[in-house]
Design a protein around this motif. Structure first.
Motif, short mmCIF file in Angstrom:
data_model
loop_
_atom_site.label_atom_id
_atom_site.label_comp_id
_atom_site.label_asym_id
_atom_site.label_seq_id
_atom_site.Cartn_x
_atom_site.Cartn_y
_atom_site.Cartn_z
N UNK A 73 0.83 -1.21 0.00
CA UNK A 73 0.00 0.00 0.00
C UNK A 73 0.86 1.26 0.00
N UNK A 74 2.01 1.20 0.64
CA UNK A 74 2.93 2.35 0.63
C UNK A 74 3.44 2.63 -0.78
N UNK A 75 3.81 1.58 -1.51
CA UNK A 75 4.32 1.75 -2.86
C UNK A 75 3.25 2.27 -3.81
N UNK A 76 2.00 1.96 -3.51
CA UNK A 76 0.90 2.42 -4.34
C UNK A 76 0.42 3.81 -3.97
N UNK A 77 0.96 4.36 -2.87
CA UNK A 77 0.60 5.71 -2.47
C UNK A 77 -0.61 5.81 -1.56
N UNK A 78 -0.94 4.71 -0.87
CA UNK A 78 -2.10 4.72 0.03
C UNK A 78 -1.71 4.73 1.50
N UNK A 79 -0.56 4.20 1.82
CA UNK A 79 -0.14 4.05 3.22
C UNK A 79 1.04 4.98 3.48
N UNK A 80 0.89 5.86 4.46
CA UNK A 80 1.91 6.88 4.69
C UNK A 80 2.64 6.71 6.02
N UNK A 81 2.21 5.80 6.84
CA UNK A 81 2.86 5.60 8.13
C UNK A 81 4.03 4.65 8.04
N UNK A 82 4.71 4.41 9.15
CA UNK A 82 5.81 3.43 9.17
C UNK A 82 5.27 2.02 9.05
N UNK A 83 6.06 1.14 8.45
CA UNK A 83 5.69 -0.27 8.35
C UNK A 83 5.95 -0.92 9.70
N UNK A 84 4.89 -1.23 10.41
CA UNK A 84 5.00 -1.72 11.78
C UNK A 84 4.59 -3.18 11.95
N UNK A 85 3.83 -3.71 10.99
CA UNK A 85 3.30 -5.05 11.15
C UNK A 85 2.06 -5.09 12.03
N UNK A 86 1.57 -3.92 12.42
CA UNK A 86 0.35 -3.85 13.24
C UNK A 86 -0.76 -3.20 12.42
N UNK A 87 -1.90 -3.85 12.38
CA UNK A 87 -3.06 -3.38 11.61
C UNK A 87 -3.90 -2.47 12.50
N UNK A 88 -3.54 -1.19 12.48
CA UNK A 88 -4.27 -0.21 13.26
C UNK A 88 -5.10 0.70 12.38
N UNK A 89 -5.44 1.87 12.92
CA UNK A 89 -6.33 2.80 12.21
C UNK A 89 -5.72 3.30 10.90
N UNK A 90 -4.40 3.52 10.88
CA UNK A 90 -3.75 4.02 9.67
C UNK A 90 -3.83 2.98 8.55
N UNK A 91 -3.57 1.73 8.89
CA UNK A 91 -3.66 0.65 7.89
C UNK A 91 -5.10 0.47 7.43
N UNK A 92 -6.03 0.51 8.36
CA UNK A 92 -7.44 0.35 8.01
C UNK A 92 -7.88 1.44 7.04
#
Length: 207
Positions: free
Chosen positions: A47-66
């Protein structure tokens, strides 16, 4: 977004043999808020490479990932519930395969040139003369040079993913073309018989 989206759920089961679906999705059907692990990290990276995810890659599915998943789903005409299930991973897989072709075939081209290559894949999907799913279109014998010369195996950059997303959302600078080639490099004389539509960068696009 083209006839392609109408058959996504059915194609999930057809594509299962080659589709990358995280183990947690295979076992439980989805990734959702509160999940954690390498499957979530892989999702965040895509999602980061596609321009949708802007937070750090944490491995935790929180509000930012959702939120990133919901935005991706909205842009690809999926149910935007923020839950990463089979249909979402199938779409991600299709985009991954397309990005590999775009990166292999057009990484030296402008953004519009990259979008054009992705658009050809989608145009073939809509043409009854070609296979009816992304994987089979891409892996059809001799369909794309990058697949048989090894460049398909290179890791796509963010430019390739974003070009695919633009094509998926309806941008077709090729005006419906189903072929493209570099006239300086093409060795198959048959391709020169196809009616040319437009030239973008080093590629001629044809019907």
């Amino acid at each position: 977004m083209r006839n392609y989206l109408l058959s996504k759920c059915l194609l999930f089961f057809i594509a299962a043999s080659f589709l990358f679906v995280p183990e947690n999705v295979q076992a439980h059907g989805l990734l959702t808020n509160g999940n954690q692990g390498y499957e979530v990290s892989a999702l965040q990276e895509k999602l980061k490479k596609m321009g949708f995810f802007y937070g750090p890659v944490t491995g935790y599915y929180g509000a930012i990932t959702e939120r990133a998943v919901a935005d991706f789903q909205y842009k690809t005409n999926l149910s935007s519930d923020g839950v990463a299930g089979p249909a979402t991973f199938l779409m991600l897989n299709d985009i991954e395969q397309m990005a590999r072709v775009v990166h292999g075939e057009a990484r030296g081209e402008s953004h519009i040139g990259k979008v054009a290559v992705a658009a050809v894949i989608l145009n073939r999907l809509d043409d009854p003369a070609f296979p009816n799913n992304i994987g089979n279109v891409i892996h059809q014998t001799n369909a794309f040079t990058a697949v048989h010369d090894g460049q398909y195996d290179l890791q796509p950059n963010s430019y390739a993913y974003r070009a695919v997303m633009d094509a998926m959302q309806g941008w077709d600078p090729t005006y419906g073309s189903v072929y493209y080639y570099n006239p300086e490099l093409a060795t198959n004389t048959w391709i020169f018989s196809r009616p040319s539509v437009t030239k973008i960068g080093n590629h001629l696009f044809a019907q």
